[in-house]
Structure formats: C-alpha cells, structure tokens
Write an enzyme that holds these catalytic residues in place. Structure first.
Site, PDB file in Angstrom:
ATOM      1  N   ARG A   1       0.782  -1.117   0.022  1.00 44.22           N
ATOM      2  CA  ARG A   1       0.163   0.042   0.134  1.00 44.22           C
ATOM      3  C   ARG A   1       0.940   1.356  -0.223  1.00 44.22           C
ATOM      4  O   ARG A   1       1.699   1.425   0.880  1.00 44.22           O
ATOM      5  CB  ARG A   1      -0.989  -0.084   1.181  1.00 44.22           C
ATOM      6  CG  ARG A   1      -1.727   1.113   1.239  1.00 44.22           C
ATOM      7  CD  ARG A   1      -2.509   1.447   2.475  1.00 44.22           C
ATOM      8  NE  ARG A   1      -3.416   2.579   2.678  1.00 44.22           N
ATOM      9  CZ  ARG A   1      -3.555   3.275   3.731  1.00 44.22           C
ATOM     10  NH1 ARG A   1      -3.621   2.558   4.786  1.00 44.22           N
ATOM     11  NH2 ARG A   1      -4.094   4.290   3.605  1.00 44.22           N
TER      12      ARG A   1
ATOM     13  N   GLU B   1      -4.286  -0.679   8.029  1.00 45.93           N
ATOM     14  CA  GLU B   1      -3.089  -0.660   8.858  1.00 45.93           C
ATOM     15  C   GLU B   1      -3.064  -1.064  10.207  1.00 45.93           C
ATOM     16  O   GLU B   1      -4.403  -1.076  10.734  1.00 45.93           O
ATOM     17  CB  GLU B   1      -3.089   1.224   9.071  1.00 45.93           C
ATOM     18  CG  GLU B   1      -2.301   1.831   8.007  1.00 45.93           C
ATOM     19  CD  GLU B   1      -2.136   3.348   8.229  1.00 45.93           C
ATOM     20  OE1 GLU B   1      -1.966   3.587   9.498  1.00 45.93           O
ATOM     21  OE2 GLU B   1      -2.305   3.908   7.390  1.00 45.93           O
TER      22      GLU B   1
ATOM     23  N   TYR C   1      -5.009   1.031  15.623  1.00 46.19           N
ATOM     24  CA  TYR C   1      -3.795   0.571  16.636  1.00 46.19           C
ATOM     25  C   TYR C   1      -3.971   0.583  18.084  1.00 46.19           C
ATOM     26  O   TYR C   1      -3.595  -0.172  18.963  1.00 46.19           O
ATOM     27  CB  TYR C   1      -3.039   1.999  16.497  1.00 46.19           C
ATOM     28  CG  TYR C   1      -2.440   2.076  15.164  1.00 46.19           C
ATOM     29  CD1 TYR C   1      -1.183   1.773  14.740  1.00 46.19           C
ATOM     30  CD2 TYR C   1      -3.062   2.629  13.968  1.00 46.19           C
ATOM     31  CE1 TYR C   1      -0.474   1.796  13.450  1.00 46.19           C
ATOM     32  CE2 TYR C   1      -2.409   2.939  12.529  1.00 46.19           C
ATOM     33  CZ  TYR C   1      -1.352   2.413  12.539  1.00 46.19           C
ATOM     34  OH  TYR C   1      -0.746   2.574  11.252  1.00 46.19           O
TER      35      TYR C   1
ATOM     36  N   HIS D   1      -2.979  10.954   1.477  1.00 47.69           N
ATOM     37  CA  HIS D   1      -2.507  10.542   2.679  1.00 47.69           C
ATOM     38  C   HIS D   1      -1.988  11.895   3.457  1.00 47.69           C
ATOM     39  O   HIS D   1      -0.969  12.000   3.652  1.00 47.69           O
ATOM     40  CB  HIS D   1      -1.653   9.267   2.655  1.00 47.69           C
ATOM     41  CG  HIS D   1      -1.525   8.881   4.110  1.00 47.69           C
ATOM     42  ND1 HIS D   1      -1.767   7.295   4.140  1.00 47.69           N
ATOM     43  CD2 HIS D   1      -0.925   8.934   5.251  1.00 47.69           C
ATOM     44  CE1 HIS D   1      -1.244   6.938   5.510  1.00 47.69           C
ATOM     45  NE2 HIS D   1      -0.974   8.192   6.077  1.00 47.69           N
TER      46      HIS D   1
ATOM     47  N   ASN E   1      -8.092   0.998   9.811  1.00 48.99           N
ATOM     48  CA  ASN E   1      -6.738   1.348  10.394  1.00 48.99           C
ATOM     49  C   ASN E   1      -6.989   1.252  11.904  1.00 48.99           C
ATOM     50  O   ASN E   1      -7.787   2.167  12.460  1.00 48.99           O
ATOM     51  CB  ASN E   1      -6.332   2.628   9.849  1.00 48.99           C
ATOM     52  CG  ASN E   1      -5.998   2.856   8.578  1.00 48.99           C
ATOM     53  OD1 ASN E   1      -6.009   1.805   7.512  1.00 48.99           O
ATOM     54  ND2 ASN E   1      -5.243   4.086   8.256  1.00 48.99           N
TER      55      ASN E   1
ATOM     56  N   GLU F   1      -8.163   8.160   6.800  1.00 47.38           N
ATOM     57  CA  GLU F   1      -8.327   8.628   8.136  1.00 47.38           C
ATOM     58  C   GLU F   1      -8.678  10.172   8.296  1.00 47.38           C
ATOM     59  O   GLU F   1      -8.259  10.831   8.835  1.00 47.38           O
ATOM     60  CB  GLU F   1      -6.927   8.615   8.892  1.00 47.38           C
ATOM     61  CG  GLU F   1      -6.461   6.924   9.176  1.00 47.38           C
ATOM     62  CD  GLU F   1      -5.371   6.862   9.991  1.00 47.38           C
ATOM     63  OE1 GLU F   1      -4.777   7.965  10.440  1.00 47.38           O
ATOM     64  OE2 GLU F   1      -4.896   5.787  10.356  1.00 47.38           O
TER      65      GLU F   1
HETATM   66  C1  GBH Z   1      -1.891   6.254  11.013  1.00 46.01           C
HETATM   67  O1  GBH Z   1      -2.274   7.440  11.959  1.00 46.01           O
HETATM   68  C2  GBH Z   1      -1.335   6.928   9.826  1.00 46.01           C
HETATM   69  O2  GBH Z   1      -2.192   6.500   8.564  1.00 46.01           O
HETATM   70  C3  GBH Z   1      -0.075   6.874   9.580  1.00 46.01           C
HETATM   71  O3  GBH Z   1       0.377   7.765   8.733  1.00 46.01           O
HETATM   72  C4  GBH Z   1       1.036   6.670  10.597  1.00 46.01           C
HETATM   73  O4  GBH Z   1       2.145   7.034  10.348  1.00 46.01           O
HETATM   74  C5  GBH Z   1       0.362   5.437  11.489  1.00 46.01           C
HETATM   75  O5  GBH Z   1      -0.864   5.600  11.738  1.00 46.01           O
HETATM   76  C6  GBH Z   1       1.268   5.693  12.918  1.00 46.01           C
HETATM   77  O6  GBH Z   1       0.917   6.670  13.638  1.00 46.01           O
HETATM   78  O7  GBH Z   1       2.205  12.684  16.532  1.00 46.01           O
HETATM   79  O8  GBH Z   1       1.727  14.858  17.344  1.00 46.01           O
HETATM   80  O9  GBH Z   1       1.379  14.477  15.081  1.00 46.01           O
HETATM   81  C7  GBH Z   1      -2.569   7.019  13.297  1.00 46.01           C
HETATM   82  C8  GBH Z   1      -2.846   8.392  13.877  1.00 46.01           C
HETATM   83  C9  GBH Z   1      -1.124   9.964  13.606  1.00 46.01           C
HETATM   84  C10 GBH Z   1      -2.114   9.484  15.796  1.00 46.01           C
HETATM   85  C11 GBH Z   1      -0.318  10.973  14.160  1.00 46.01           C
HETATM   86  C12 GBH Z   1      -1.187  10.748  16.306  1.00 46.01           C
HETATM   87  C13 GBH Z   1      -0.948  12.792  15.724  1.00 46.01           C
HETATM   88  C14 GBH Z   1      -0.324  13.272  16.640  1.00 46.01           C
HETATM   89  N1  GBH Z   1      -1.620   8.928  14.306  1.00 46.01           N
HETATM   90  N2  GBH Z   1      -0.696  11.358  15.471  1.00 46.01           N
HETATM   91  S1  GBH Z   1       1.383  13.879  16.440  1.00 46.01           S
END
Ligand code: GBH
Length: 490
Positions: free
Chosen positions: A95, A397, A327, A140, A325, A185
């Site tokens: 992806r 994801e 986590y 993205h 997605n 997202e």
């Molecule tokens: C996903 O977002 C995304 O699709 C991917 O790009 C990302 O790398 C992956 O998961 C892992 O995070 O860190 O202060 O900017 C998940 C959501 C994205 C949650 C960025 C928190 C925002 C706060 N995450 N983050 S900051």
C-alpha cells in the site's frame, strides 16, 4: 493403552492449535507506507509545496526532533530497493500513496507532471513484475498548499478538485491498480489539525473547522467513488474505499456503557454512518448532540454541517469494502461536573461529555497516544459489522511504535496478538476479513513524532545518505507468517 491415548490426545491438541492459527485460503498480507512519510524529494522537478512541506518550515516546534520529510527514506530515488523488500517479504500487496503535488503540481487537473507520472509508473510496474499488487491511496494528508490557500478541506469546492485529481489517477493507473483507498483517516486529518493544531494545516478551529472538513471529506470520497463506478469500473473492475482510523472505546465502569456507545458514534460513526449505513447521513445521536451544543454556544445553526437529501444519497453506499486502520483503544467515562477536557481525538471526546482513561494493563509504546490492547481490533470490527451489516473488511493499517533497534521481539508479540484477534473475528464471529496490512514496511517520518517513534519492519538509517534499509526480527517473522499462511511459525 493409557499412554498411547495421551499421545493421541496431545497430537490432536497440537493439530487443533495449528489449524486455529491458519489464515483462510486467499487471505492477503501486505505492508503500507505513505508519500510524505517515505518519498522525500520534496522539491525535485516540478513537484509543488504541500501542507506538510509548509508546516515543517513554518512550525518546526511541532515536530519532536525538529525533523522534516524533505528526504525521509528517499523512496523517490530508492524505490527499487523498496520493491525488493516487498518481494523479500513475499507480500501479496504493497500500500502506497500518491503525492497529489508530485502528480498535479498545480493541484488542479490542468497539468500532469511527467516526472511524477514516471515515478508512480515505475513503482507500480516494479511491484507487478514481482507479482505484488499495488494498493493505492489517493490522499494521505499532503494537500497541495495552493489548495490550502483556497481553504483546503473546509472549502466545499474541494469535492470537485479531489474528484478531478482522482479521475486523472484512475485513468493513468487504473489499468494496473485494482484496490484504491480514496482518503486516509478523516479522523486524523480533520479532527487532529482543527482541534489541536498539531498536524497540517494546523488551524485551530474546533467548533467549525473540524466539522466542515469532515463533511467535505465524505463528499469528496463519494465523488471519487462515483467517478470510478461510472467511468472506470466497467473496464477495470477494481475496488475502492475510505480508510478509517478507529480507536476502540470500552466503558470505564458498567454505568458508562451508554456514553461509550455515543462516543463510538462520534469517533467511528461520523465517518461510517454516512457511507455504510442503510439510511445514510450523520448518526442521529450525533446530529442531535451537535445541534444542542452549537445552540448552547450561541451559534445560529449546527456546527455539524447538514447533508441535503441529495447529498445523503450521494454518499450512501459508496464503498466496496470497509478499510480499517487500527492501533489502540481507550476507556470512556462521563466527565465529572466542571472537569476540563483535552482535545478530541487523542485525549477526550468533549462534544459528548466524555473523558478518556487508560487501562493500566495496556502496555504503553513510544507514541504517547498508543497503548496495546489486541482485543480492541476484534471488538471494533465486530461493532462495525453489527452497525452496518455484513461486508468485506480489510485491515489497511496495524502496527507498533518503538525506538530504533533490529531486535524488535515486542513488535513480533504485538503482531501475533493482534493477528490472533483477526483470526478470532473471522473464525468465531464469522466476519469476512480478507486482508491485513502492517504499518509500516520501513521506519519513516512519523508526523509529530519525527523519526524517534519507529513502526518499520525494516530499519532505515536516517544518518546515511543511502538511507540503508535493514530487516528487523519482525521482518523475518512476517515473511515466515506469509509463507506458512499461519501464525504457527515456529
Ligand atoms: C496512522 O495514523 C497513519 O495513517 C500513518 O500515517 C501513521 O504513520 C500511523 O498511523 C502511525 O501513527 O504525533 O503529535 O502529530 C495514526 C494516527 C497519527 C495518531 C499522528 C497521532 C498525531 C499526533 N496517528 N499522530 S502527532
């Protein structure tokens, strides 16, 4: 006699466990990345500036290590190595996302970049030569700055701008790309930037901005799906969806069940109900709460922009599968009288009066927002199936954050536990999950966490000009898992 029975029984037990850990035939394994996080080459050729190129220059303090994606993994130059890695792992699909500003430097459809086009053709053809399917995300988070200057995702005209970009991508790559993600997202690209200002475009406007973005994203997704459906599906027979970031919510105490369900509607429902439910539109409970909240704050109309009847029909049913997605999870409780809220979505859910708690049994990671709770993945998917009915699900994801290091046994444990939950959802709950995607193929620019928090199966040496990639223990694990088509890898 007794002992041979014991042998027989234990043999049986072993067979049963093996079977339970097998994935259904045809189940597909992939890995993911995204343009801004890996490509680098931020200003080569005619590529124009996007909102992340702007943010890392204007507000470097928002990135933990004050780094940028200017070079990142340099995948723009090192894509052959990336393809080699996907082949070494034996992935079924990889992806990637297209950088809007690399393909259409003006943001608009009036100019296609030759170098941008060549780059994505190279990656797509390179993957296909190795028998790996490209899965392509159109958006993205790297909006052309030129479109941001016109209001970006808060301007309803973006529905057409995105539609025009999507049509070009479908016409250029649709003969070879059969699985598309329109937008990655909405929760993170609308709620995070407009509520907290921590991600691009970092415009803090929680009352209005976040919800304008939400509606326009849903409309833009639907526009792209409808363009594909009408103009491209008959000849290309591909599949499209929007990828939702889903934080699983569980009640903090048994009394918090109702508010937890409302919070789920706010987090998952706002970006799902309009597309996947039979009746379409916003989740009714959220529409009601938002109308009340807006009134209480003195606004003359709801901050949740209404859908017209036509718009409800336009968005409803625009999917071929549900892209998950996932986590992490949170516990939800009703806020106490006078208690202060943190911003949605990474701390609380102020609009519904909910506070977050973390179960102390959930292991923290190097990302502040991220705690490990494998059952959350299964519970979330089962909830979606209950809400919107049977459909095909793909986990687009799932991954684990930690510091640098090749011996990432904690990541192997994470994948094992989350994948066990995928298997249980398939085998015990009968959910039709057809694929799973690890985030990420390699360490990359982790937005506000910069390069500290690492998600890759491959380690990337960001100090070497060659951006050397080295497989971690988790890469070996994932490769074996794919070969055996089973979690039984020892
Ligand atoms: C996903 O977002 C995304 O699709 C991917 O790009 C990302 O790398 C992956 O998961 C892992 O995070 O860190 O202060 O900017 C998940 C959501 C994205 C949650 C960025 C928190 C925002 C706060 N995450 N983050 S900051």
């Amino acid at each position: 006699m007794i002992s041979s029975n014991v042998v027989l029984l234990s043999l049986l037990a072993v067979t049963v466990t093996c079977e339970d850990l097998d994935f259904p035939p045809g189940f597909q394994f992939g890995a993911a990345s995204a343009a801004y996080q890996v490509e680098g080459a931020w200003n080569v050729s005619d590529k124009s500036e996007n909102i992340w190129d702007r943010l890392v220059r204007d507000k470097p303090e928002l990135i933990a290590d004050r780094s940028t994606g200017d070079v990142a993994c340099d995948s723009y130059h090192l894509w052959r190595r990336d393809v080699e890695m996907t082949a070494d792992l034996g992935l079924h699909f990889y992806r990637i996302s297209i950088a809007w500003t690399r393909l259409l430097p003006n943001g608009f459809a009036n100019k296609i970049s030759e170098d941008g086009l060549n780059y994505y053709n190279n990656v797509i053809d390179g993957l296909l030569e190795k028998g790996i399917q490209p899965m392509v995300t159109l958006y993205h988070w790297d909006l052309p700055q030129s479109l941001q200057d016109l209001g970006g995702w808060t301007n309803p005209l973006i529905v057409n701008w995105f539609g025009n970009y999507a049509r070009i991508a479908f016409s250029l790559f649709g003969d070879r790309v059969k699985t598309w993600i329109t937008i990655n997202e909405p929760l993170i690209m609308c709620d995070v930037p407009y509520n907290t200002g921590s991600m691009a475009p970092a415009i803090v406007n929680p009352d209005v901005g976040a919800h304008l973005c939400a509606k326009n994203v849903l409309m833009a997704h639907a526009k792209a799906w409808r363009i594909y459906d009408k103009e491209f599906r008959p000849k290309y027979h591909g599949e499209l969806s929007l990828a939702n970031h889903l934080i699983w919510y569980e009640p903090f105490t048994p009394e918090d069940e109702e508010i937890t369900e409302t919070a789920r509607e706010y987090m998952a429902g706002r970006y799902s109900h309009p597309i996947y439910s039979k009746e379409g539109g916003w989740p009714p409970v959220i529409e009601k709460i938002m109308a009340e909240n807006s009134k209480a704050k003195g606004y003359s109309e709801s901050n949740l922009p209404a859908f017209t009847k036509e718009e409800i029909e336009f968005v409803r049913g625009t999917f071929d599968f549900y892209a998950v997605n996932h986590y992490t999870s949170r516990l939800i409780r009703r806020a106490k009288e006078g208690e202060e809220f943190g911003a949605f979505p990474l701390s609380d859910v102020p609009d519904v009066g909910a506070k977050y708690e973390i179960n102390p049994d959930w292991k923290p990671t190097t990302s502040s927002w991220f705690f490990v709770y494998p059952e959350g993945l299964r519970n979330q998917i089962v909830w979606l199936r209950e809400q919107y009915g049977d459909m095909k699900f793909i986990v687009t994801e799932n991954g684990y954050a930690r510091l640098k290091g090749l011996d990432d046994t904690d990541r192997i444990e994470y994948y094992t536990e989350y994948l066990k939950q995928v298997l249980r959802a398939i085998k015990e709950d009968g959910v039709n999950i057809t694929g799973y995607t690890t985030w990420s193929l390699m360490d990359n620019f982790e937005w506000g966490d910069g390069y500290n928090s690492r998600f890759g199966l491959y380690e990337v040496d960001f100090t070497s000009p060659e951006r050397t990639r080295t497989p971690k223990a988790s890469a070996e694990f994932y490769k074996k898992l794919i070969q055996r088509h089973s979690l039984n890898v020892d």
